[in-house]
Write a protein that holds these residues in place. Structure first.
Motif, short mmCIF file in Angstrom:
data_model
loop_
_atom_site.label_atom_id
_atom_site.label_comp_id
_atom_site.label_asym_id
_atom_site.label_seq_id
_atom_site.Cartn_x
_atom_site.Cartn_y
_atom_site.Cartn_z
N LEU A 1 5.71 11.85 -7.77
CA LEU A 1 5.85 13.13 -7.08
C LEU A 1 7.26 13.35 -6.58
N PHE A 2 7.97 12.24 -6.31
CA PHE A 2 9.31 12.31 -5.75
C PHE A 2 10.39 12.00 -6.78
N ASP A 3 10.04 12.00 -8.06
CA ASP A 3 10.98 11.69 -9.14
C ASP A 3 11.61 10.31 -8.98
N VAL A 4 10.82 9.35 -8.57
CA VAL A 4 11.27 7.97 -8.40
C VAL A 4 10.64 7.12 -9.50
N GLY A 5 11.45 6.29 -10.15
CA GLY A 5 10.97 5.43 -11.21
C GLY A 5 10.19 4.24 -10.67
N THR B 1 0.82 -1.22 0.00
CA THR B 1 0.00 0.00 0.00
C THR B 1 0.85 1.27 0.00
N ARG B 2 0.18 2.38 -0.21
CA ARG B 2 0.85 3.68 -0.17
C ARG B 2 1.50 3.93 1.18
N TYR B 3 0.86 3.42 2.23
CA TYR B 3 1.38 3.64 3.58
C TYR B 3 2.77 3.02 3.74
N GLY B 4 2.99 1.90 3.10
CA GLY B 4 4.28 1.24 3.19
C GLY B 4 5.36 1.94 2.38
N PHE B 5 4.97 2.52 1.24
CA PHE B 5 5.95 3.17 0.36
C PHE B 5 6.26 4.60 0.76
N LEU B 6 5.35 5.28 1.43
CA LEU B 6 5.53 6.69 1.74
C LEU B 6 6.83 6.99 2.49
N PRO B 7 7.20 6.23 3.53
CA PRO B 7 8.46 6.55 4.23
C PRO B 7 9.69 6.51 3.34
N PHE B 8 9.71 5.60 2.36
CA PHE B 8 10.83 5.53 1.43
C PHE B 8 10.88 6.76 0.53
N MET B 9 9.70 7.28 0.18
CA MET B 9 9.66 8.49 -0.63
C MET B 9 10.14 9.68 0.19
#
Length: 396
Positions: free
Chosen positions: A313-317, A275-283
């Motif tokens: 939004l964070f320029d991550v591929g 989920t987004r919740y898991g990926f947000l800290p890495f962003m």
């Protein structure tokens, strides 16, 4: 349109592809349209957990409008109680249902999935050959068949190059110098000289064989911790590595940040983040250059699209993790075609073998290292008669 019936299926376990057992959901409607989706935890253990959770979920969606995928997603996420804590089993079950709903939506609209996601940003998708530590151009793989000698790694890489691939991914640490599988490395916080010499000999052999124009991705499967990942990355830097994948467990994003601060190799992770919740800290900590969500366990197409938009939004591929049935291949292609921050598609060795190919009706393979996107309505894939005949099926 209403959901009338649900089939929960456990396909036959394929021992020739590392013992995977895909878990599939098939959702029927009162208009004669059905959709299929997959819980993306077929490998290793956990597939039976997804099978049981789908049995719990099936009654919860009966009678609902299958086109209301956001409504159903929220119901499963919030009303299942445990899904809000994230995790592979619960989220894979939600993912399977969500994918089946998008399949129904595409068939009802008579449109391929990519069209519903906003259209194709590209006609062809650059593809890399994945998991060459098992070889390439083989029809089955198991730990007993693992490569050990650096020359074997080079030969596998050359096979992929001859097929037109311009990128490959290899785990250089998974097997010791004798080809014995390592579930963990010899030490924590420091890799032995023997381990480092074995890994470097393999990396050097591959780079020397394929030349400077082949992109090499290193797969670590979170076997290293922060300290050993940094040690390993410093050794690998001179060999022009495109990405280092799963340098550490994804459970603590600050540890990934530590690795990023000590290597010039871009970092990637995502197949065990949900989920987004898991990926947000890495962003937020800017540790990753590439995310690799698995549509089959991160929350389905609905959530994977949001995760990729978050990364944008964070320029991550972004690329999808693809390691299950041929269903996982097509849904990844559709989403990767539609997002602006796509980098390259993973073609796992499992999806080149007859044991996996026979699970579905259509066999999609790349040509000269590039994939095209299916144009059939919905996801453009279906189970084969063989798969259904050999599956364990619970009907609701």
């Amino acid at each position: 349109m209403k959901i009338t019936n649900v089939d929960v299926m456990a396909l036959e376990k394929d021992m020739g592809c590392g013992g995977s057992r895909p878990i599939i959901v098939k959702i029927y409607t009162d208009e004669g349209i059905y959709g299929i989706g997959e819980a993306g935890i077929a490998i290793a253990c956990g597939s039976r957990g997804a099978f049981e959770v789908l049995k719990d979920f099936a009654p919860m969606i009966m009678g609902m409008d299958p086109l209301a995928h956001e409504v159903i997603w929220e119901k499963l996420f919030k009303c299942s109680f445990w899904a809000q804590g994230n995790g592979a089993v619960m989220m894979s079950a939600i993912s399977a249902i969500d994918t089946a709903l998008w399949d129904i939506k595409g068939k009802a609209a008579n449109m391929p999935l990519y069209q519903l996601l906003g259209g194709k940003q590209r006609e062809k998708l650059r593809t890399y050959a994945s998991q060459l530590q098992f070889g390439w151009g083989v029809d089955s793989f198991n730990p007993a068949d693992a490569l050990s000698d650096p020359k074997q790694y080079a030969e596998a890489a050359l096979k992929a190059k001859e097929q037109g691939y311009t990128a490959i991914k290899i785990n250089f640490l998974r097997f010791d110098r004798n080809g014995k599988i390592l579930t963990h490395l010899d030490t924590t916080s420091h890799l032995s000289r023997e381990t480092m010499k074995t890994a470097e000999a393999r990396i050097k052999a591959v780079r020397d064989a394929v030349g400077p124009d082949m992109d090499i991705l290193i797969e670590n499967h979170a076997m290293t911790d922060a300290n050993t990942a940094i040690q390993f990355a410093k050794m690998a830097e001179p060999y022009d590595i495109m990405f280092l994948e799963e340098g550490c467990t994804p459970l603590n994003p600050s540890v990934m940040r530590k690795i990023a601060e000590h290597t010039s190799i871009p970092l990637a992770t995502g197949e065990r983040t949900y989920t987004r919740y898991g990926f947000l800290p890495f962003m937020e900590n800017h540790s990753l250059s590439l995310i690799q969500p698995d549509i089959g366990n991160c929350g389905g197409i609905t959530e994977a699209k949001k995760i990729c938009d978050l990364a944008y939004l964070f320029d991550v591929g972004a690329q999808m993790h693809v390691c299950s049935s041929p269903i996982s291949v097509v849904i990844a292609l559709h989403l990767e075609a539609a997002i602006p921050n796509f980098i390259l598609h993973e073609h796992h060795i499992a999806n080149t073998t007859s044991g996996t190919i026979r699970e579905c009706k259509y066999d999609y393979q790349p040509e000269n290292g590039y994939f095209s996107v299916p144009d059939l309505p919905g996801i453009g894939q279906d189970l084969s008669d063989w798969a259904i005949e050999h599956a364990e099926i619970v009907k609701f």
